[in-house]
Write a protein that holds these residues in place. Sequence first.
Motif, PDB file in Angstrom:
ATOM      1  N   THR A 142       0.736  -1.326   0.119  1.00  0.00           N
ATOM      2  CA  THR A 142       0.285  -0.613  -0.117  1.00  0.00           C
ATOM      3  C   THR A 142       0.523   0.885   0.084  1.00  0.00           C
ATOM      4  OG1 THR A 142      -0.014   0.022   2.402  1.00  0.00           O
ATOM      5  CG2 THR A 142      -1.948  -1.354   1.220  1.00  0.00           C
ATOM      6  N   ASP A 143       2.142   0.372   0.582  1.00  0.00           N
ATOM      7  CA  ASP A 143       3.173   2.189   0.826  1.00  0.00           C
ATOM      8  C   ASP A 143       4.612   2.105   0.278  1.00  0.00           C
ATOM      9  OD1 ASP A 143       2.379   2.948   4.120  1.00  0.00           O
ATOM     10  OD2 ASP A 143       3.526   1.160   2.947  1.00  0.00           O
ATOM     11  N   THR A 144       5.621   3.077   0.544  1.00  0.00           N
ATOM     12  CA  THR A 144       6.534   2.664   0.735  1.00  0.00           C
ATOM     13  C   THR A 144       7.096   1.714   1.531  1.00  0.00           C
ATOM     14  OG1 THR A 144       7.460   4.291   1.666  1.00  0.00           O
ATOM     15  CG2 THR A 144       7.201   4.234  -0.739  1.00  0.00           C
ATOM     16  N   LEU A 145       6.794   0.992   3.133  1.00  0.00           N
ATOM     17  CA  LEU A 145       6.768   0.185   3.633  1.00  0.00           C
ATOM     18  C   LEU A 145       7.085  -1.104   3.291  1.00  0.00           C
ATOM     19  CD1 LEU A 145       4.992   1.881   6.601  1.00  0.00           C
ATOM     20  CD2 LEU A 145       7.213   2.795   5.985  1.00  0.00           C
ATOM     21  N   VAL A 146       7.704  -1.274   4.253  1.00  0.00           N
ATOM     22  CA  VAL A 146       7.922  -3.485   3.963  1.00  0.00           C
ATOM     23  C   VAL A 146       6.955  -4.205   5.219  1.00  0.00           C
ATOM     24  CG1 VAL A 146       9.463  -5.777   3.455  1.00  0.00           C
ATOM     25  CG2 VAL A 146      10.426  -3.067   2.891  1.00  0.00           C
ATOM     26  N   ARG A 147       5.304  -4.622   4.234  1.00  0.00           N
ATOM     27  CA  ARG A 147       4.878  -5.393   5.551  1.00  0.00           C
ATOM     28  C   ARG A 147       5.050  -6.547   5.194  1.00  0.00           C
ATOM     29  NH1 ARG A 147       2.100  -0.987   7.389  1.00  0.00           N
ATOM     30  NH2 ARG A 147       2.372   0.813   5.495  1.00  0.00           N
ATOM     31  N   THR A 148       5.124  -7.769   6.049  1.00  0.00           N
ATOM     32  CA  THR A 148       4.158  -9.181   5.980  1.00  0.00           C
ATOM     33  C   THR A 148       3.634  -9.623   5.882  1.00  0.00           C
ATOM     34  OG1 THR A 148       5.539  -9.299   8.178  1.00  0.00           O
ATOM     35  CG2 THR A 148       6.929  -8.978   6.304  1.00  0.00           C
ATOM     36  N   THR A 149       2.147  -8.602   6.271  1.00  0.00           N
ATOM     37  CA  THR A 149       0.968  -9.686   6.534  1.00  0.00           C
ATOM     38  C   THR A 149       0.089  -8.585   5.135  1.00  0.00           C
ATOM     39  OG1 THR A 149       0.281  -7.541   6.889  1.00  0.00           O
ATOM     40  CG2 THR A 149       0.944  -9.916   8.889  1.00  0.00           C
ATOM     41  N   PRO A 150      -0.686 -10.042   4.156  1.00  0.00           N
ATOM     42  CA  PRO A 150      -1.583  -9.270   3.435  1.00  0.00           C
ATOM     43  C   PRO A 150      -3.020  -7.769   3.460  1.00  0.00           C
ATOM     44  CG  PRO A 150      -2.078 -11.576   3.640  1.00  0.00           C
ATOM     45  CD  PRO A 150      -1.190 -11.524   4.427  1.00  0.00           C
ATOM     46  N   ALA A 151      -2.414  -7.792   4.327  1.00  0.00           N
ATOM     47  CA  ALA A 151      -2.923  -6.630   4.577  1.00  0.00           C
ATOM     48  C   ALA A 151      -2.434  -5.100   4.308  1.00  0.00           C
ATOM     49  CB  ALA A 151      -3.708  -6.624   5.743  1.00  0.00           C
ATOM     50  N   GLY A 152      -1.255  -5.551   4.297  1.00  0.00           N
ATOM     51  CA  GLY A 152      -0.712  -4.174   3.209  1.00  0.00           C
ATOM     52  C   GLY A 152       0.009  -4.009   2.712  1.00  0.00           C
ATOM     53  N   TYR A 153      -1.114  -5.050   1.591  1.00  0.00           N
ATOM     54  CA  TYR A 153      -1.220  -5.557   0.467  1.00  0.00           C
ATOM     55  C   TYR A 153      -2.084  -5.021  -0.477  1.00  0.00           C
ATOM     56  CZ  TYR A 153       3.667  -5.981   1.050  1.00  0.00           C
ATOM     57  OH  TYR A 153       4.970  -6.905   1.087  1.00  0.00           O
ATOM     58  N   ASP A 154      -2.742  -3.699  -1.591  1.00  0.00           N
ATOM     59  CA  ASP A 154      -3.522  -3.796  -2.111  1.00  0.00           C
ATOM     60  C   ASP A 154      -4.160  -3.879  -3.468  1.00  0.00           C
ATOM     61  OD1 ASP A 154      -2.813   0.158  -2.779  1.00  0.00           O
ATOM     62  OD2 ASP A 154      -1.969  -1.614  -3.524  1.00  0.00           O
ATOM     63  N   TYR A 155      -2.647  -4.452  -4.251  1.00  0.00           N
ATOM     64  CA  TYR A 155      -3.082  -5.039  -5.374  1.00  0.00           C
ATOM     65  C   TYR A 155      -2.110  -6.413  -5.686  1.00  0.00           C
ATOM     66  CZ  TYR A 155      -4.835  -0.807  -6.835  1.00  0.00           C
ATOM     67  OH  TYR A 155      -5.364   0.696  -7.336  1.00  0.00           O
ATOM     68  N   TRP A 156      -2.916  -7.190  -6.000  1.00  0.00           N
ATOM     69  CA  TRP A 156      -2.921  -9.056  -6.413  1.00  0.00           C
ATOM     70  C   TRP A 156      -2.561  -9.274  -7.306  1.00  0.00           C
ATOM     71  CZ3 TRP A 156      -1.150 -11.586  -2.044  1.00  0.00           C
ATOM     72  CH2 TRP A 156      -0.743 -10.598  -0.964  1.00  0.00           C
ATOM     73  N   GLY A 157      -2.078 -10.394  -7.874  1.00  0.00           N
ATOM     74  CA  GLY A 157      -1.972 -10.805  -8.923  1.00  0.00           C
ATOM     75  C   GLY A 157      -2.890 -12.649  -9.025  1.00  0.00           C
TER      76      GLY A 157
END
Length: 123
Positions: free
Chosen positions: A99-114
């Motif tokens: 969702t931004d420039t931070l590194v996140r390790t949970t799915p909730a931190g990502y907004d676009y998926w293949g």
Amino acid sequence: QVQLVESGGGLVQAGGSLRLSCAASGRTFSTYTMGWFRQAPGKEREFVAAISWSSSTYYTNSVKGRFTISRDNAKNTVYLRMNSLKSEDTAVYYCARSTDTLVRTTPAGYDYWGQGTQVTVSS
């Protein structure tokens, strides 16, 4: 709208290698953290690896030393090189944009998926 398209999955014997690719649309690819997740049947989606905009990399413990994430910003593509594959690596692998420039390790931190690509490791 961002679109992510994975490729490179397949069937491989234990100990073998695969390289997954994820091609992204959009002009701001280089400013976001990109991640790889995987989901095995009956299990939750789990973090595999991530790479920041500055190419810092992060891995889950089970793949450290075997998997390598990289990115080519000129091609809007992120890769996951997988070596020494094990049967427990069998899963659908998903590419995702943070969702931004931070590194996140949970799915909730990502907004676009293949759409995902299947990796099957035979023992």
